[in-house]
Write a protein that holds these residues in place. Structure first.
Motif, short mmCIF file in Angstrom:
data_model
loop_
_atom_site.label_atom_id
_atom_site.label_comp_id
_atom_site.label_asym_id
_atom_site.label_seq_id
_atom_site.Cartn_x
_atom_site.Cartn_y
_atom_site.Cartn_z
N LEU A 238 -6.60 -19.58 47.21
CA LEU A 238 -6.55 -18.14 46.91
C LEU A 238 -5.75 -17.39 47.98
CD1 LEU A 238 -10.23 -17.55 45.76
CD2 LEU A 238 -8.19 -17.29 44.33
N MET A 239 -6.02 -17.69 49.24
CA MET A 239 -5.33 -16.96 50.31
C MET A 239 -3.83 -17.23 50.32
SD MET A 239 -7.10 -14.75 51.60
CE MET A 239 -5.67 -14.30 52.57
N ASP A 240 -3.45 -18.50 50.11
CA ASP A 240 -2.01 -18.82 50.09
C ASP A 240 -1.30 -18.05 48.98
OD1 ASP A 240 -2.08 -20.43 52.28
OD2 ASP A 240 -1.93 -22.32 51.19
N HIS A 241 -1.96 -17.91 47.85
CA HIS A 241 -1.33 -17.18 46.74
C HIS A 241 -1.38 -15.67 46.94
CE1 HIS A 241 -1.62 -21.16 44.95
NE2 HIS A 241 -0.73 -20.77 44.08
N LEU A 242 -2.48 -15.17 47.46
CA LEU A 242 -2.58 -13.73 47.74
C LEU A 242 -1.50 -13.33 48.75
CD1 LEU A 242 -6.44 -13.21 47.96
CD2 LEU A 242 -4.89 -12.17 46.28
N LYS A 243 -1.30 -14.20 49.74
CA LYS A 243 -0.41 -13.88 50.86
C LYS A 243 1.05 -13.73 50.43
CE LYS A 243 -0.79 -13.28 55.31
NZ LYS A 243 -1.85 -12.54 55.99
N SER A 244 1.50 -14.54 49.50
CA SER A 244 2.94 -14.51 49.21
C SER A 244 3.27 -14.21 47.76
CB SER A 244 3.57 -15.85 49.62
OG SER A 244 2.85 -16.91 49.07
N GLN A 245 2.26 -14.07 46.90
CA GLN A 245 2.58 -13.83 45.49
C GLN A 245 1.88 -12.62 44.89
OE1 GLN A 245 1.88 -17.42 43.16
NE2 GLN A 245 4.08 -17.75 43.24
N ALA A 246 0.77 -12.21 45.48
CA ALA A 246 -0.01 -11.14 44.85
C ALA A 246 0.74 -9.82 44.93
CB ALA A 246 -1.37 -11.03 45.52
N PRO A 247 0.59 -8.98 43.91
CA PRO A 247 1.31 -7.71 43.87
C PRO A 247 0.74 -6.67 44.85
CG PRO A 247 0.45 -8.35 41.69
CD PRO A 247 -0.16 -9.24 42.69
N PHE A 248 1.09 -6.88 46.12
CA PHE A 248 0.78 -5.92 47.18
C PHE A 248 2.04 -5.73 48.00
CE2 PHE A 248 -3.45 -7.81 46.47
CZ PHE A 248 -4.24 -6.67 46.36
N TRP A 249 2.18 -4.55 48.55
CA TRP A 249 3.29 -4.29 49.46
C TRP A 249 2.69 -3.71 50.72
CZ3 TRP A 249 3.05 -3.45 44.31
CH2 TRP A 249 3.84 -4.30 43.55
N LYS A 250 3.18 -4.25 51.84
CA LYS A 250 2.53 -4.01 53.13
C LYS A 250 3.53 -3.42 54.10
CE LYS A 250 0.92 -7.80 55.20
NZ LYS A 250 0.00 -8.97 55.31
N LYS A 251 3.19 -2.25 54.62
CA LYS A 251 4.06 -1.61 55.60
C LYS A 251 3.34 -1.59 56.95
CE LYS A 251 6.82 2.30 54.87
NZ LYS A 251 6.92 3.71 54.48
N GLN A 252 4.07 -1.94 57.98
CA GLN A 252 3.51 -2.01 59.31
C GLN A 252 3.89 -0.75 60.09
OE1 GLN A 252 3.46 -6.23 60.82
NE2 GLN A 252 4.61 -5.26 62.45
N HIS A 253 2.88 -0.14 60.71
CA HIS A 253 3.16 1.03 61.55
C HIS A 253 3.03 0.62 63.02
CE1 HIS A 253 2.73 4.13 58.29
NE2 HIS A 253 2.08 3.14 57.73
N GLY A 254 3.94 1.08 63.85
CA GLY A 254 3.86 0.75 65.27
C GLY A 254 4.67 1.73 66.07
#
Lengths: 154, 77, 154, 77
Positions: free
Chosen positions: C109-125
């Motif tokens: 589940l994690m391998d698929h969530l990490k690179s295939q699931a429909p999420f977009w992640k923005k990093q703030h720094g």
């Protein structure tokens, strides 16, 4: 951290404490082992440890796991005494920078706890009580770790 | 005097968990003092022996306060 | 069960609920993904989903995992919105009769969530913000599951 | 009229998240109406297109209430 205890395990509380305030880690993998009822054949378990010896053995296992999988923290809490069906027997948690390390660390710990750790387990059921020994599949699981250490980087 | 501890099925077999044995100088001497059925069991497959909480293989000398534990095949988790 | 939520995750509470009253299962493996600070380079994350689409995608992934690893129950809770460093982003739990199945299910589940699931992640720094894409190691992790299904029995 | 949704970096690039386009009959027609820079980006590597929440490949006809989503490479967990 290691603890043997006769009281019920609050696995959620243990997981929350373990995850708290860790901005350095990427992933925590936990394993909770529960006493199955085996379709009514098991009403409870009795777990015995060798106080002083068992903790030292687990501490050594944790050191090996931490080194092999670059774990940042590891927790092993094991019940002893009488355990009712559905209750947690063992809770293991591994924290690592990357998730693969945390998964492999918890898997490694459980395979070793299951067939090598100094615990003796008696099953109580309608048909009486008997001591459990590791099954052949437990030894096969253990053999997986005899190859070279993981070279995964995530 | 050596203190002997039995775990798991060995304890059920012997009917005791802990017992002191006087005048035993080594493991071989201790073995000779055990009931024959228990002696056979502790020499059985997969049974390990710890002296003062360290696993030993073969014979080992025992001091006056040694703790000897017979550890049948283990199963945690 | 699947849930997307903007509120903080109480991973311990989720684990306790998930384990409750299950005398039929032998093991529960959980994964908690936390927002790392990456040595000060990250102050927070912003996670976006496609409501309606993302849940359906995860539901389908769970069906595949449940079938492939004979899982008895599966939970995926994912944060969206702004996530502070050290907070949980995702919580996954898998219940199975035998521990190997639960470990493999959560890992899958994690391998698929990490690179295939429909999420977009923005990093703030401190250096501004930028969108994160899966790394090559994430795709390698995913490729591990393209071989034949696990034939492990424990 | 088709509703277009942009996610992740595509939204930042275009400066909008959701916009309605009138009089588009298919994806090809919609693409022709996008700003050139955005059109290039949605045709870029790893960008998937969903019509009414189902992934489509190639062209697809659009109804009056179709929802078109452009999904750049994804990263959860």
């Amino acid at each position: 951290m290691i603890r043997l205890q006769t009281e019920s395990l609050d696995v959620g509380g243990l997981l929350n404490l373990f995850c708290q305030g860790r901005a350095d880690i990427g992933g925590v993998v936990s394993f909770t082992g529960l006493a199955r009822h085996e379709d009514g054949r098991v009403t409870g378990l009795e777990l015995e440890a060798y106080p002083g010896f068992t903790e030292t053995w687990i501490a050594d296992l944790i050191l090996r796991a931490n080194h092999r999988f670059s774990l940042l923290d590891t927790l092993v809490i094991h019940r002893t005494g009488l355990i009712a069906q559905g209750e947690a027997i063992v809770f293991v948690a591994c924290a690592a920078r990357h998730r693969r390390q945390a998964f492999e660390g918890a898997d490694f710990l459980m395979d070793h706890l299951k067939s090598q750790a100094p615990f003796w387990k008696k099953q109580h059921g309608p048909g009486g009580e008997h001591w459990i020994e590791p099954r052949s599949i437990d030894y096969q699981d253990l053999d997986r770790w005899k190859t070279s250490p993981s070279d995964a980087t995530d | 005097m050596a203190k002997v501890l039995l775990f798991g099925p060995l304890r059920d077999l012997a009917g005791w968990r802990e017992r002191n044995f006087d005048g035993v100088a080594d493991l071989a001497g201790l073995m000779a003092r055990l009931d024959p059925e228990l002696a056979l069991a502790v020499n059985g497959p997969g049974v390990q022996v710890a002296v003062d909480k360290a696993i030993v293989r073969g014979d080992a000398s025992l001091g006056p306060r040694s703790e000897v534990a017979f550890l049948p095949p283990m199963s945690g988790g």
